[in-house]
Design a protein around this motif. Structure first.
Motif, PDB file in Angstrom:
ATOM      1  N   GLN A  97     -33.814 -28.407  -8.506  1.00 24.22           N
ATOM      2  CA  GLN A  97     -32.813 -28.255  -8.448  1.00 24.22           C
ATOM      3  C   GLN A  97     -31.262 -28.086  -9.005  1.00 24.22           C
ATOM      4  N   PRO A 141     -37.189 -30.066   0.472  1.00 26.42           N
ATOM      5  CA  PRO A 141     -37.403 -31.953   1.932  1.00 26.42           C
ATOM      6  C   PRO A 141     -37.428 -32.351   1.329  1.00 26.42           C
ATOM      7  N   GLY A 142     -37.031 -34.042   2.386  1.00 22.66           N
ATOM      8  CA  GLY A 142     -37.376 -34.834   1.783  1.00 22.66           C
ATOM      9  C   GLY A 142     -37.148 -35.751   0.416  1.00 22.66           C
ATOM     10  N   LEU A 143     -35.741 -35.337  -0.567  1.00 21.85           N
ATOM     11  CA  LEU A 143     -34.920 -36.503  -1.257  1.00 21.85           C
ATOM     12  C   LEU A 143     -33.766 -35.559  -1.563  1.00 21.85           C
ATOM     13  N   PRO A 144     -33.156 -36.552  -0.947  1.00 19.89           N
ATOM     14  CA  PRO A 144     -31.982 -36.511  -1.764  1.00 19.89           C
ATOM     15  C   PRO A 144     -31.454 -35.062  -2.820  1.00 19.89           C
ATOM     16  N   CYS A 193     -30.598 -36.730  -6.001  1.00 18.61           N
ATOM     17  CA  CYS A 193     -32.155 -37.188  -6.672  1.00 18.61           C
ATOM     18  C   CYS A 193     -32.245 -36.771  -8.578  1.00 18.61           C
ATOM     19  N   GLY A 226     -38.231 -41.721  -5.609  1.00 19.15           N
ATOM     20  CA  GLY A 226     -38.435 -40.844  -4.597  1.00 19.15           C
ATOM     21  C   GLY A 226     -39.620 -40.088  -4.468  1.00 19.15           C
ATOM     22  N   SER A 245     -43.286 -36.782   2.179  1.00 19.23           N
ATOM     23  CA  SER A 245     -42.106 -36.311   1.981  1.00 19.23           C
ATOM     24  C   SER A 245     -41.194 -35.870   3.099  1.00 19.23           C
ATOM     25  N   ARG A 295     -36.757 -38.381   2.807  1.00 20.64           N
ATOM     26  CA  ARG A 295     -35.451 -38.632   2.186  1.00 20.64           C
ATOM     27  C   ARG A 295     -34.846 -39.523   1.062  1.00 20.64           C
ATOM     28  N   SER A 296     -35.081 -41.145   2.323  1.00 17.62           N
ATOM     29  CA  SER A 296     -34.592 -42.269   1.386  1.00 17.62           C
ATOM     30  C   SER A 296     -35.022 -43.240   2.714  1.00 17.62           C
ATOM     31  N   GLU A 348     -32.515 -44.397   5.494  1.00 15.91           N
ATOM     32  CA  GLU A 348     -32.405 -43.674   6.845  1.00 15.91           C
ATOM     33  C   GLU A 348     -33.971 -44.418   7.566  1.00 15.91           C
TER      34      GLU A 348
END
Length: 840
Positions: free
Chosen positions: A47, A70-73, A76, A213, A231, A234-235, A238
């Motif tokens: 990131q 993929p899997g996290l905003p 984060c 997360g 994974s 993402r949140s 959702e």
């Protein structure tokens, strides 16, 4: 010295065991920290621009991506919260600037072997391969942080060796994530930690590490349960937040309360047979034809809040009176006994009689017939078994008397004379004369005469009776006999008859059942229908636990404490067959072929039966503890047996399921096995235990426990019946003690999850159910704890078992065929942050 134990050895040993237990819990928490930090470091590299991490102007290596994985905003910001005994500190890993003490480091020399710094053990721990061994390319490597001389650590010194560092309390000061990684020893080295120096002692708050997360944590009876977030999520925002679009409709009720019920079998004007089980009164049309609104051959009155104990049908053949027992609701508030009078055509309640007037429950009741049902006679379950007569139109009590200290099981008016009332029960038949008091509350009088058995053996119980058109009375007793009672002139020479102008005596006897007769019903053609209990001609008679559904047909199998194994046909709503297991059956599962079924018993013994011939093809014993779960792998190659000896036994199974051989044992749980599920590839198992553990097993790899539970977060499961897990933790109610949920089952289409709770309710949640205190659709009807729920092979129906009430409910799932995602529904409770702790 004689070597005898000193007086203080016992308390000292207990203290050491307690400290050892706390040490294990803290080790698990440390492993969670390390797994979380390793993931955080990986995310930071992906990131954050490399230049911000290097901090020295070194150009970033090509190929680094700034996109979130993929899997996290994308934004984060992982955080580590340490809650210790005396300090509470927080250390955050920001995206820029880089955390102190961390660096990408120089590139590894050409040709050098690059290995990971360690392998993770159970709970996310790591085994270091050496302080100087380089990590994989691009991985942040921890540097030794500078020591601060002005902040001494308790139980440590500047000369402490690496082997002594695990003893130091991390909660005594703020530490960097790099320092945590450097100071994490191997599982073996932590095993030698002095329990006296570990945190979490009496009166202190146990350390609680959660990284946003990565995982969520809930508590059951004070025990932390960590669940890793897949994974692909993402949140948590959702995830579904409302109740599912699917609903349940009660389709069929199997069973009949013949174990301890009163006179409870009648025929209505419509031709329907009415009886009860649990909290439901069933209206059944013989032949399976439509029985009115609701379709099929059954309709159901569901107005009661606790178990129904007795029934009476009004002379008009339409109105029905049903009495319920006393009980308590979920919050512990008392539910008073009461009589409901309701319309059998509309299933609407018309009136309540005696609310607050009865004790413990309503044991027996009857309408008068000679005056078109103007009066209702009721016997309660108090010690004196109070007999009362009520004016139905006004709900007013006209007369009351103590009947007997013995159990009273049935009551009825003479159809030709409302002043004559009959009661029967424990070793007695009483004939009552009611006089006066009509229309005047409490002014009536009741006098009693006893029936004479004469030369016939006096039975222990007389649960039921019926009046014949000629004035005689038929009684059913605990010996399986039907006795005919008639009027006889007085005989002063016969004991018990002296002074009576008229008595009732036995004029005939017929043996009808092997066991007690609980109901007699006079049909329109003059024939009598009788219901027996011990011979099990209608349903289960004791607590139910075992339930499984056929893999390709609308059939299901049940077993329980009555030692019966029953196969039911969900299409014809009939019992296909039943056998006597000779032992208590607690669990069962069909082979994927449907040709055989495995049944676990309470002695450690398990059987495999051919579903067509009912023959036992395999009979095996594993230990001497009860078996709580049996489950075939989805390919049918393995059978897992979960026992109360804390072991999961694995067997290889032949293609037809008839033969099996021991493959291995999964050992590692510290309490009895409660639930387990196979992965879709048939290689792994997820299991729960009595002390709320969630463990994973590599069966194909030799029944090995997977120490790193984090790596199982994305595994797909063929079934989901484990009550503990990330995908279902939202089903647990607030304030749960860990035993409130007995069973759950995910539908095959993976849209909903059904839950059986300890408060007589069946719930339907959306799946996955990973939001705190998720809303559900709740359904009543069971009169006892619901022990199991299972969907049929095509998800068209749900089957639920009542425990003590021995009832089986078949629910129709409505809306299951709808396409597309579930509509968004606002949540009734605040959403859960992934880093939050759930105190449920």
């Amino acid at each position: 010295m004689d070597g005898a134990a000193g007086p203080g050895d016992g308390p000292a040993r207990e203290a050491l065991q307690s400290l050892s237990q706390r040490l294990r819990v803290q080790e698990q928490e440390m492993e969670l920290v390390k797994a979380a930090l390793a993931e955080a470091l990986r995310l930071l590299r992906l990131q954050v621009p490399p230049s911000s991490l290097q901090g020295s102007g070194t150009p970033a290596p090509p190929g680094d991506s700034l996109a979130a994985p993929p899997g996290l905003p994308p934004t984060c910001t992982p955080s580590l919260v340490s809650r210790g005994t005396q300090t509470e500190t927080e250390v955050e890993l920001k995206s820029s600037p880089g955390p102190p003490g961390l660096s990408n480091g120089p590139p590894a020399p050409q040709g050098a072997s690059e290995e990971p710094s360690g392998t993770q053990s159970e709970g996310g721990g790591s085994s270091s391969s050496g302080a100087g061994s380089p990590g994989p390319p691009g991985i942040l490597r921890p540097l030794q942080p500078p020591q601060r001389a002005d902040t001494p650590r308790r139980n440590s010194s500047s000369s402490s060796s690496p082997s002594e560092r695990p003893r130091q309390k991390l909660s005594r000061k703020a530490i960097s994530s790099a320092n945590l990684l450097v100071r994490s020893g191997s599982t073996e080295s932590r095993g030698g930690k002095d329990p006296l120096s570990s945190p979490g002692g009496p009166g202190s708050r146990r350390s609680n590490y959660n990284l946003e997360g990565i995982s969520v944590k809930m508590f059951l009876r004070g025990r932390p349960i960590t669940m890793y977030i897949p994974s692909g999520i993402r949140s948590l925002e959702e995830l579904p937040s409302g109740p599912p679009p699917e609903t349940l409709s009660l389709d069929w009720v199997y069973g009949y309360r013949g174990r301890d019920s009163r006179s409870n079998l009648f025929v209505l004007r419509s031709g329907e047979v009415v009886y009860f089980i649990a909290c439901v009164v069933v209206l059944y049309r013989p032949g399976g034809g439509p029985g009115g609104p609701g379709g099929g051959g059954q309709r159901h009155y569901r107005g009661h809040t606790d178990c129904v104990r007795c029934l009476a049908v009004h002379p008009d053949g339409v109105r029905v009176a049903s009495g319920q027992t006393a009980g308590v609701d979920k919050d512990g508030k008392p539910l008073q006994p009461v009589v409901h009078i309701w319309d059998s055509e509309t299933l609407l309640k018309l009136q309540e009689i005696g609310l607050g007037a009865f004790e413990r429950g309503v044991g027996a009741l009857a309408f008068s017939a000679a005056d078109q049902g103007a009066f209702l006679c009721v016997v309660d379950d108090s010690n004196e078994h109070m007999l009362s007569v009520w004016d139905c139109s006004r709900g007013m009590k006209l007369a009351e008397i103590k009947s007997t200290n013995d159990s009273v099981l049935a009551v009825g008016f003479n159809p030709r004379d409302s002043s004559c009332i009959v009661t029967s029960g424990k070793s007695h038949v009483h004939f009552w004369n009611w006089s006066g008091g009509v229309g005047v509350p409490g002014n009536g009088t009741l006098t009693r005469k006893q029936g004479v058995f004469g030369k016939y053996k006096k039975p222990k119980f007389i649960p039921c009776f019926v009046f014949l058109p000629d004035g005689d009375i038929l009684t059913g007793d605990s010996e399986g006999n039907i006795l005919t009672w008639g009027r006889s002139p007085s005989d002063s020479k016969t004991p018990g008859r002296g002074g009576a102008k008229e008595t009732y005596g036995i004029v005939a006897q017929a043996h009808a059942h092997e066991g007690s007769i609980f109901a007699l019903c006079l049909r329109r053609d003059g024939t009598v229908l009788s219901g027996g209990g011990r011979d099990r001609r209608l349903g289960h008679t004791d607590e139910l636990w075992g339930l499984c559904t056929h893999p390709s047909q609308n059939r299901f199998l049940t077993c329980g404490h009555d030692r019966q194994l029953c196969l039911w046909d969900g299409e014809s709503h009939a019992l296909a067959w039943s056998i006597d297991l000779k032992e208590t059956g607690l669990c069962a599962d069909f082979h994927p072929s449907g040709a055989v079924v495995a049944v676990g018993l309470n002695t450690g013994r398990w059987l495999v039966l051919d579903t067509e011939t009912r023959e036992i093809v395999s009979d095996v014993i594993d230990g001497n503890e009860q078996l709580s779960v049996v489950r075939y792998s989805p390919d049918g190659l393995y059978l897992a047996i979960g026992s109360h000896d804390n072991v999961i036994y694995i067997y290889s199974v032949s293609s037809d399921g008839a033969k099996s051989s021991r493959f291995g044992r999964c050992m590692g749980h510290s309490s009895f096995i409660t639930h387990l599920d196979w992965s879709k590839d048939g290689n792994f198992i997820m299991s729960n235990s009595g002390d709320y553990e969630i463990l994973y097993w590599d069966v194909a790899g030799g029944c090995k426990q997977l120490k790193n539970r984090y790596e199982s977060r994305d595994r797909e499961w063929a079934t989901y019946t484990c009550v503990l897990g990330f995908h279902v933790y939202g089903v647990w109610p607030d304030g749960s003690d860990g035993t409130d949920i007995n069973s759950l089952c995910r539908s095959h289409n993976e849209r909903v999850v059904a839950v059986a709770d300890d408060f007589c309710k069946v719930h339907l949640f959306q799946y996955p159910c990973a939001r705190a205190k998720a809303p559900s659709r709740m359904y009543g009807g069971h009169g006892s704890h619901v022990t199991s729920v299972r969907f049929t092979h095509d998800d068209s129906h749900l089957v639920s078992l009542g425990g003590k009430d021995a009832s089986i409910f078949q629910w129709r799932v409505l809306g299951a065929g709808g396409a597309g995602p579930a509509p968004a529904t606002p949540s009734r409770t605040p959403s859960l942050s992934p880093a939050s702790s759930l105190d449920v």
